[in-house]
Structure formats: structure tokens, C-alpha cells
Design an enzyme around this catalytic site. Structure first.
Site, PDB file in Angstrom:
ATOM      1  N   CYS A  64      32.037  20.616   7.248  1.00 10.36           N
ATOM      2  CA  CYS A  64      30.579  20.634   7.411  1.00 10.36           C
ATOM      3  C   CYS A  64      30.283  21.430   8.686  1.00 10.36           C
ATOM      4  O   CYS A  64      31.056  22.301   9.058  1.00 10.36           O
ATOM      5  CB  CYS A  64      30.028  19.205   7.476  1.00 10.36           C
ATOM      6  SG  CYS A  64      30.612  18.265   8.914  1.00 10.36           S
ATOM      7  N   TYR A  65      29.181  21.148   9.353  1.00  8.95           N
ATOM      8  CA  TYR A  65      28.845  21.882  10.579  1.00  8.95           C
ATOM      9  C   TYR A  65      29.729  21.492  11.757  1.00  8.95           C
ATOM     10  O   TYR A  65      30.324  22.335  12.414  1.00  8.95           O
ATOM     11  CB  TYR A  65      27.382  21.645  10.958  1.00  8.95           C
ATOM     12  CG  TYR A  65      26.410  22.237   9.991  1.00  8.95           C
ATOM     13  CD1 TYR A  65      26.077  23.585  10.047  1.00  8.95           C
ATOM     14  CD2 TYR A  65      25.822  21.458   9.012  1.00  8.95           C
ATOM     15  CE1 TYR A  65      25.185  24.138   9.140  1.00  8.95           C
ATOM     16  CE2 TYR A  65      24.927  21.997   8.106  1.00  8.95           C
ATOM     17  CZ  TYR A  65      24.606  23.342   8.178  1.00  8.95           C
ATOM     18  OH  TYR A  65      23.730  23.883   7.280  1.00  8.95           O
TER      19      TYR A  65
END
Length: 105
Positions: A64-65
Site C-alpha cells: 500500500c502507501y
């Protein structure tokens, strides 16, 4: 079943030695701007197709981020029977700084 957390160096090493699948759960625009080479942008729309095409015994890294949301997604995949699921610590933001040569724009 549960997942393991994996750091950038461990993930890169795993990519070198195995047929690893990478699920990038960031939004489509961020994925299109830059992502880990070979990763697949996974969202609710293509999740069934991704699961159908991903062997449950293949290593699966969820990205993810920053490495937070990927933990919940990794737990989801582990609960679906995937045997080697990893959540990428630091997420794509750390990956692009540490291994820019393995990114695709």
C-alpha cells in the site's frame, strides 16, 4: 492462517528467488503514476479475478502507501487460504526510495 511483515530488503531478496505475486492496493491513479515492476493493482472490482489467477501457494506481497492498509489486506488473503502472505513494511513510499530501479512508471 496469518501473514508476515516483510521489509524492503527481504522483499527484494524474495523477488530474486521466487515467483512472487505483488498486490498493490493503492488507488488506480497512484498505481498508474508509479508502482513495483510486475505488481497488479488490486481493488474491489478485480479482486475475484486476481484471486482466481493467483496460486494459493505462491508467495504474495501486499503493498500500500506506507505499510498500514496492506496489513489488513494481507490478513484477508491469508484468511482466504493463501499460504505465504506478506505485508510490505514502509509500503510503496519506502520501496521507491530504496529500490527505484524496480519501479515502473
Amino acid at each position: 492462517m496469518t501473514f508476515e511483515r516483510i521489509n524492503i530488503a527481504e522483499a527484494k531478496s524474495l523477488l530474486d528467488e521466487a515467483d512472487v505475486r505483488i498486490a498493490d492496493i493503492r488507488d488506480a491513479q497512484s498505481f498508474n503514476d508509479n508502482h513495483i515492476k510486475g505488481s497488479v493493482n488490486v481493488d474491489n472490482d478485480n479482486l475475484p479475478e486476481f484471486m482466481q489467477n493467483t496460486p494459493k501457494d505462491a508467495p504474495l506481497i501486499v503493498c500500500c502507501y506506507h505499510g498500514n492498509s496492506s496489513q489488513g489486506a494481507a490478513q484477508f488473503f491469508a484468511a482466504q487460504g493463501y499460504s505465504r502472505v506478506f505485508s510490505l513494511d514502509g509500503g510503496f513510499e519506502m520501496w521507491k526510495l530504496a529500490v527505484p530501479e524496480l519501479c515502473a512508471r
